[in-house]
Design a protein around this motif. Structure first.
Motif, PDB file in Angstrom:
ATOM      1  N   TYR A 127       1.003  -1.197  -0.004  1.00  0.00           N
ATOM      2  CA  TYR A 127      -0.024  -0.070  -0.155  1.00  0.00           C
ATOM      3  C   TYR A 127       0.841   1.190  -0.014  1.00  0.00           C
ATOM      4  O   TYR A 127       1.718   1.336   0.838  1.00  0.00           O
ATOM      5  CB  TYR A 127      -1.009  -0.025   1.248  1.00  0.00           C
ATOM      6  CG  TYR A 127      -2.032   0.674   1.040  1.00  0.00           C
ATOM      7  CD1 TYR A 127      -3.342   0.009   0.530  1.00  0.00           C
ATOM      8  CD2 TYR A 127      -2.434   2.271   1.118  1.00  0.00           C
ATOM      9  CE1 TYR A 127      -4.365   0.480   0.550  1.00  0.00           C
ATOM     10  CE2 TYR A 127      -3.631   2.755   1.033  1.00  0.00           C
ATOM     11  CZ  TYR A 127      -4.539   2.108   0.625  1.00  0.00           C
ATOM     12  OH  TYR A 127      -5.783   2.722   0.617  1.00  0.00           O
ATOM     13  N   TRP A 175      -2.298   0.431  -4.142  1.00  0.00           N
ATOM     14  CA  TRP A 175      -2.297  -1.077  -3.307  1.00  0.00           C
ATOM     15  C   TRP A 175      -2.457  -2.260  -4.369  1.00  0.00           C
ATOM     16  O   TRP A 175      -2.930  -2.056  -5.482  1.00  0.00           O
ATOM     17  CB  TRP A 175      -3.465  -0.941  -2.346  1.00  0.00           C
ATOM     18  CG  TRP A 175      -4.948  -1.247  -3.064  1.00  0.00           C
ATOM     19  CD1 TRP A 175      -5.473  -2.261  -3.254  1.00  0.00           C
ATOM     20  CD2 TRP A 175      -5.548   0.183  -3.163  1.00  0.00           C
ATOM     21  NE1 TRP A 175      -6.856  -1.952  -3.645  1.00  0.00           N
ATOM     22  CE2 TRP A 175      -7.043  -0.515  -3.798  1.00  0.00           C
ATOM     23  CE3 TRP A 175      -5.497   1.287  -3.281  1.00  0.00           C
ATOM     24  CZ2 TRP A 175      -8.045   0.356  -4.062  1.00  0.00           C
ATOM     25  CZ3 TRP A 175      -6.622   2.047  -3.595  1.00  0.00           C
ATOM     26  CH2 TRP A 175      -7.884   1.673  -3.881  1.00  0.00           C
ATOM     27  N   ARG A 226      -3.036   5.455   6.822  1.00  0.00           N
ATOM     28  CA  ARG A 226      -1.768   4.771   7.379  1.00  0.00           C
ATOM     29  C   ARG A 226      -2.169   4.235   8.828  1.00  0.00           C
ATOM     30  O   ARG A 226      -1.813   2.848   8.781  1.00  0.00           O
ATOM     31  CB  ARG A 226      -0.715   5.735   7.620  1.00  0.00           C
ATOM     32  CG  ARG A 226       0.481   4.921   8.140  1.00  0.00           C
ATOM     33  CD  ARG A 226       1.800   5.780   8.350  1.00  0.00           C
ATOM     34  NE  ARG A 226       2.652   5.344   8.660  1.00  0.00           N
ATOM     35  CZ  ARG A 226       3.959   5.801   8.762  1.00  0.00           C
ATOM     36  NH1 ARG A 226       4.280   7.250   8.543  1.00  0.00           N
ATOM     37  NH2 ARG A 226       5.014   5.071   9.424  1.00  0.00           N
ATOM     38  N   LYS A 280      -4.319   0.987   8.174  1.00  0.00           N
ATOM     39  CA  LYS A 280      -3.512  -0.051   7.586  1.00  0.00           C
ATOM     40  C   LYS A 280      -2.481  -0.784   8.466  1.00  0.00           C
ATOM     41  O   LYS A 280      -2.459  -2.073   8.399  1.00  0.00           O
ATOM     42  CB  LYS A 280      -2.894   0.326   6.333  1.00  0.00           C
ATOM     43  CG  LYS A 280      -3.674   0.874   4.992  1.00  0.00           C
ATOM     44  CD  LYS A 280      -4.318  -0.349   4.710  1.00  0.00           C
ATOM     45  CE  LYS A 280      -5.493   0.271   3.622  1.00  0.00           C
ATOM     46  NZ  LYS A 280      -6.461  -0.890   3.327  1.00  0.00           N
ATOM     47  N   ARG A 316      -4.244  -3.113  10.597  1.00  0.00           N
ATOM     48  CA  ARG A 316      -4.416  -4.373   9.755  1.00  0.00           C
ATOM     49  C   ARG A 316      -3.240  -5.267   9.544  1.00  0.00           C
ATOM     50  O   ARG A 316      -3.312  -6.208   8.628  1.00  0.00           O
ATOM     51  CB  ARG A 316      -5.338  -4.052   8.584  1.00  0.00           C
ATOM     52  CG  ARG A 316      -6.680  -3.493   8.793  1.00  0.00           C
ATOM     53  CD  ARG A 316      -7.518  -3.491   7.779  1.00  0.00           C
ATOM     54  NE  ARG A 316      -7.993  -4.935   7.654  1.00  0.00           N
ATOM     55  CZ  ARG A 316      -8.402  -5.241   6.278  1.00  0.00           C
ATOM     56  NH1 ARG A 316      -8.550  -4.564   5.281  1.00  0.00           N
ATOM     57  NH2 ARG A 316      -8.772  -6.578   6.314  1.00  0.00           N
ATOM     58  N   TYR A 356      -0.354  -3.856   8.361  1.00  0.00           N
ATOM     59  CA  TYR A 356       0.866  -3.274   7.111  1.00  0.00           C
ATOM     60  C   TYR A 356       2.023  -2.561   8.275  1.00  0.00           C
ATOM     61  O   TYR A 356       1.662  -2.137   9.244  1.00  0.00           O
ATOM     62  CB  TYR A 356       0.198  -2.249   6.312  1.00  0.00           C
ATOM     63  CG  TYR A 356      -0.529  -2.946   5.137  1.00  0.00           C
ATOM     64  CD1 TYR A 356       0.164  -3.161   4.026  1.00  0.00           C
ATOM     65  CD2 TYR A 356      -1.880  -3.424   5.633  1.00  0.00           C
ATOM     66  CE1 TYR A 356      -0.747  -3.667   3.133  1.00  0.00           C
ATOM     67  CE2 TYR A 356      -2.719  -4.009   4.419  1.00  0.00           C
ATOM     68  CZ  TYR A 356      -2.166  -4.110   3.169  1.00  0.00           C
ATOM     69  OH  TYR A 356      -2.859  -4.549   2.335  1.00  0.00           O
TER      70      TYR A 356
END
Length: 84
Positions: free
Chosen positions: A19, A37, A65, A68, A71, A73
Motif C-alpha cells: 500500500y 495497493w 496509514r 492499514k 490491519r 501493514y
C-alpha cells in the motif's frame, strides 16, 4: 512530495500486499492524495483524492496509514518512517 510505502506479508496465508500513500501538489495548486495497493510484484490499483490544502491531504493519508497499520501493514524503508 511525501511518499509512504507499507507492506503486509503473511507467508502462511500466501499474502504479500503493498500500500503506497503519496501527497503531491497538482498543476493547479490543489493537493492530491494518491493511493496505490495490490500484490507485491504486480501492478496495483490507483486512486486519487483531491484536497484544498496540503495539511488536509496529509491528515487523510495519516488516517489511512493508521488503519492499514492496525490491519498488519508496516512501513518499509527510510521514507515514511515517522512522517506525517
Amino acid at each position: 512530495m511525501t511518499t509512504i510505502y507499507l507492506e503486509r506479508r503473511e507467508p502462511t496465508h500466501n499474502r504479500q500486499r503493498f500500500y503506497t500513500l503519496t501527497v503531491a501538489q497538482t498543476l493547479f495548486g490543489s493537493w492530491t492524495l494518491i493511493r496505490e495497493w495490490g500484490r507485491i510484484g504486480h501492478p496495483g490499483t490507483v486512486r486519487e483524492t483531491w484536497f484544498e490544502s496540503e495539511s488536509a491531504a496529509i491528515e487523510a493519508g495519516a488516517k489511512i496509514r493508521r488503519q492499514k497499520e492496525r490491519r498488519g501493514y508496516r512501513a518499509i524503508g527510510g521514507a515514511g518512517e515517522g512522517e506525517e
